[in-house]
Design a protein around this motif. Structure first.
Motif, mmCIF file in Angstrom:
data_model
loop_
_atom_site.group_PDB
_atom_site.id
_atom_site.type_symbol
_atom_site.label_atom_id
_atom_site.label_comp_id
_atom_site.label_asym_id
_atom_site.label_seq_id
_atom_site.Cartn_x
_atom_site.Cartn_y
_atom_site.Cartn_z
ATOM 1 N N ASP A 27 14.585 11.261 -8.663
ATOM 2 C CA ASP A 27 14.469 9.808 -8.757
ATOM 3 C C ASP A 27 15.816 9.162 -9.043
ATOM 4 O O ASP A 27 16.126 8.083 -8.523
ATOM 5 N N THR A 31 17.369 6.403 -6.633
ATOM 6 C CA THR A 31 17.648 5.056 -7.126
ATOM 7 C C THR A 31 19.079 4.646 -6.836
ATOM 8 O O THR A 31 19.365 3.482 -6.531
ATOM 9 N N SER A 40 19.802 -0.544 -4.788
ATOM 10 C CA SER A 40 20.440 0.746 -5.060
ATOM 11 C C SER A 40 21.949 0.552 -5.157
ATOM 12 O O SER A 40 22.520 -0.401 -4.620
#
Length: 276
Positions: A27, A31, A40
């Motif tokens: 993750d 991200t 992002s």
């Protein structure tokens, strides 16, 4: 980045602990480096003005440095500034700024010479696998196999008498056909054009960084073994873009274990470099 992942591990720790540990690492990279997330770090860099240096995170610096090194090694075939080109194929995030420019990386500071759109899909997924593998090892887990959307990393062995073995598939659309099984040591990644998965970062179409065009040279799959998943991922993409002749030549020059699969009139042609 749209793909599934799994881990097979020899550990007394709970499945929930392992799942959360790996998911947290994946993750974090997603991200930061997903072209599909508007906020992002990657997309914020693309939208940032060109008149001031941009301070990058440590992870972004590492991944971008790798992408730039592979761009040099591949003669520009793999480029981290292909965001617009990938978007034009329908596989990238639409609506980012357009234009032409270049980038210079000085330590953790990035300087843009004009409007650019970064895309690190060729190396970011492999980097995420490396981060997850490091997290497992930091937790005292040394015998495992992790697979994230086809990018694999192995450590140790499943038992005292066996080794990790993985199956490489024949590039047949919409079907899984085993090409061969190989002993897995370190990382293995595959890049190809035979599966169009718009939700999958970097899957489906490959763009030649030298001209911004979709490749069309008959090579449909390249698998590479390397010490890290990031380099296996990046080299697989670079060789796939270069094609069966230039890619094979570069693989020999760099002593890269690689398997090239091309489409021919009678089916498929397999070419191998290095030891598998």
């Amino acid at each position: 980045m749209g793909g599934d992942w799994f881990v097979t591990a020899k550990s007394s720790l709970s499945e929930e602990f392992l799942t959360n540990l790996v998911q947290r690492e994946l993750d974090a990279v997603n991200t930061s480096m997903s072209p599909w997330l508007i906020d992002s770090e990657l997309n914020l860099i693309s939208k940032a003005p060109v008149d001031a240096p941009i301070l990058l995170s440590h992870s972004m610096t590492e991944v971008l440095s790798c992408a730039l090194a592979l761009e040099y090694e591949s003669g520009g075939a793999l480029s981290p500034t292909l965001g617009r080109g990938i978007g034009n194929t329908g596989l990238g995030f639409a609506g980012r700024q357009s234009g032409k420019g270049s980038i210079e990386l000085n330590g953790r500071y990035l300087q843009k010479t004009g409007p650019i759109e970064l895309d690190l899909c060729a190396v970011a997924k492999g980097y995420a696998v490396d981060c997850a593998a490091q997290a497992l090892q930091n937790a005292g887990i040394f015998n495992f196999l992790i697979n994230a959307a086809g990018d694999m990393y192995t450590s140790g062995a499943p038992s005292e008498t066996t080794q990790w073995r993985v199956a490489l598939e024949l590039p047949v659309p919409n079907k899984q056909v085993i090409l061969r099984q190989v002993t897995a040591e370190g990382a293995i990644a595959t890049s190809g054009t035979y599966r169009k998965q718009a939700e999958n970062c970097g899957e489906g179409h490959l763009i030649d960084g030298r001209n911004g065009q979709t490749i069309n040279h008959g090579l449909i799959s390249v698998s590479v073994r390397h010490e890290t998943a990031m380099l296996a991922d990046g080299w697989a993409t670079a060789l796939a873009v270069l094609g069966p002749e230039d890619g094979m030549r570069l693989a020999y020059e760099r002593s890269l274990p690689a398997i090239f699969i091309s489409q021919i009139d009678t089916g498929f042609k397999e070419q191998v470099t290095g030891v598998w």
